[in-house]
Design a protein around this motif. Sequence first.
Motif, short mmCIF file in Angstrom:
data_model
loop_
_atom_site.label_atom_id
_atom_site.label_comp_id
_atom_site.label_asym_id
_atom_site.label_seq_id
_atom_site.Cartn_x
_atom_site.Cartn_y
_atom_site.Cartn_z
N ARG A 113 -4.18 11.16 7.55
CA ARG A 113 -5.11 10.25 6.89
C ARG A 113 -4.46 8.89 6.60
O ARG A 113 -5.07 7.84 6.76
CB ARG A 113 -5.59 10.90 5.60
N GLN A 139 -5.25 5.13 8.05
CA GLN A 139 -5.40 3.97 7.17
C GLN A 139 -4.49 2.83 7.62
O GLN A 139 -4.90 1.67 7.64
CB GLN A 139 -5.03 4.35 5.72
N ALA A 198 -6.02 1.16 10.54
CA ALA A 198 -7.18 0.33 10.17
C ALA A 198 -6.76 -0.92 9.40
O ALA A 198 -7.30 -2.01 9.61
CB ALA A 198 -8.18 1.15 9.35
N GLN A 199 -5.79 -0.75 8.50
CA GLN A 199 -5.34 -1.90 7.70
C GLN A 199 -4.65 -2.93 8.58
O GLN A 199 -4.79 -4.14 8.36
CB GLN A 199 -4.40 -1.44 6.57
N ARG A 249 0.81 -1.21 0.00
CA ARG A 249 0.00 0.00 0.00
C ARG A 249 0.85 1.27 0.00
O ARG A 249 0.33 2.37 0.14
CB ARG A 249 -0.97 -0.02 1.18
#
Lengths: 583, 185
Positions: free
Chosen positions: B78, B82, B85-86, B48
């Motif tokens: 942000r 992420q 959360a990932q 990612r």
Amino acid sequence: MSGRDLTGAEILLEALSDLGVEVIFGYPGGAVLPIYDALHKQRRIRHVLVRHEQGAVHAAEGYARASGKPGVVLVTSGPGATNAVTGITDALMDSIPVVVITGQVATHLIGTDAFQECDTVGITRHCSKHNYLVKETARLAEVVHEAFHIATTGRPGPVVIDLPKDVQVARARYQRPGTIMHRSYRPRIKGDLAAISAAAEMLASAERPILYTGGGIINSGPMASQKLRELAGLTGAPVTSTLMGLGAFPASSPQWLGMLGMHGTYEANMAMNQCDLMVCLGARFDDRVTGRLDGFSPRSAKIHVDIDPSSFNKTVRVDLAIEGDVGHVLDDLVKVWKSRGLRPSVSEEWWNRIRGWRAVRCLAYEQKGPEIEPQHAIARLREAVAHLDPIITTEVGQHQMWAAQHFPFEKPNRWLTSGGLGTMGYGLPAAIGAQVAFPNKLVIDIAGEASILMNIQEMSTAVQYRLPVKVFVLNNEYMGMVRQWQDLTYEGRHAESYTAALPDFVTLAEAFGWKGIRIDTEDQLDAGIAEMLAHPGPVFVDCRVKKHANCFPMIPSGAAHSEMILSQADVSGELDASAEALV
Amino acid sequence: MNAPAPPPAPRPAKPLFPEEPAERHTLSVTVDNEAGVLGRIVGLFSARGYNIESLTVADVSPDHAVSRITIVTTGPRRVIDQIHAQLERLVPVHSVTDLTEAGPHVERELALVKVAGTGEKRVEALRLADIFRARPVDTTTSSFIFEVSGSTSKVDQFIALMREVGLVEVARTGVAAMARGKDPA
């Protein structure tokens, strides 16, 4: 209870049987021979022999998407596993519950570059929801049950179990495990009630709301579709859907705007652009949906309901995020709405605007002369089969978008397509999987002549299992979507997008034992479709369509919802390099 | 058909969230101590496009069942959210704590620093090491290996000074971190 002493292969089948598995899609090979031998000795689980491992995973996906039950795949080590990777990735991108069992070389050979060895858990680590290498037979039952739990709960996805050959042969006691309580994996099902109440109040006070729904509604099950209909009824909000969510809301409803996004309708995209409240239900603000982000619905408040919190604020900032299963959240939302006696404030002006956008008739086409417009072919097909409540699968490309636009659905689980990964070759094996789940239903793969060749070998599978799937090819001799992009962004330089040397599909179909039908002109269309439906076995229809038709409306690369191209007449020149790079 | 005017030419691609400056965050992640778990985490970062400044991992429970991974990463807020959360989405991950976000915490890393030289440079190296409370853990007549620990910036600074007195090579552990106070993170 001490359980029974079984081999690993037998334990696998016992566990699958206990989990309610009725069918496996697979292909044998050296590293799974013990499992195939065990399969041969039992009668509870059917095996469907595909012709390529990618087809096995897509068939399992089709089975899962149509039935709501997890699909199961069994393939061998090495090439068996690597061939399955595209399907596994496809299932990950579209959140399809699939369990893939791969054979592996014996544990003492792992790492020695043995024959047909590959690092399956390494290769599939980032294209599966989770994966396992099972090194002890005693752990196998637990792993299989856990794998199903993970594949089917939370945001569904593919789980891979890599099973070395010696583990399949060794013996252990099988005992059906109790309820799975995973140490760390605990997806949240119920949404936060305070947030749901806030969402209800926001919906009640919105003058220009829109419900933006996605594949999560389908994954959640029929209850979610039911609740969506109820919520739409209560709030009077217009409804649009992603490609993956088609069927969750009836297309015959006056509140239905059609699909949104790159090839969505003008009314859906304009309504997304100008709403004051967007409620995203089980969708993920994919780039094909949003278009250019800084032009994406700039003035709306946004509510996002998703079971996967990593989807929140990933690309689009939302005002209220509700983590939970969208079916449960919708249920609570409807309850809150009713118990508080809320009334919608949707303005008449909002529906007037929507009526104005609808009046553009963005999906209109003109069928004149003998050459068949691709949209017309789909519309005539829909007309002929709608009363049969068919399951439609697609490949990937123009035909897929035309099908999404011109084949409206009334119910969930009728539309199986590769959305996230965009896998050409998905449709035929997926149709086979759906037909296995529903032997008596009409299953049609709406295909393109380029995509269908990617998994054409599965025609043989359909014959072996007497699966009467229909393949309806819109044949324009081009990789149509590639050509369309070349028209739009490369001044019509058609590099390698023309398929020379296409086979004679009718003869090909007959060689496989299918019925082949060719439709060349408009006057043959209805009769050809009728002939396809009248034949009890599998049928391949080679429907010749207009060669240079492009799929509109379209939001070009790097543009916003409000900048749709409605027809070929609006297409202008080349894109600049930065827009070109966006894809 | 009542088509509107042709769309304006698409604008050039811009970074997703250009307004946000990059921040440095230290994440503490507890995971099942099983084969492949580190690969899952490192692969997530590379797949990612997230940054890793440092990453440390070791099992921390008496039965060796749980490992603690400390990741120092940089990115706009942000992106940090992420990443959080990932990471939580990975099946073997028990918990993810953003220590930078959670409040006061201590961060320490250890470095081994090899310095070679004779005469005045050697004396200066020892003197500087003393100021940094770096301990010689190997000595020859023409070299030292110092062990220094502390915050990343202290270690950076020590290494920078050693460059001037004959730095040969460096090995660093990366950051281990923990929330202050009596409660676990």
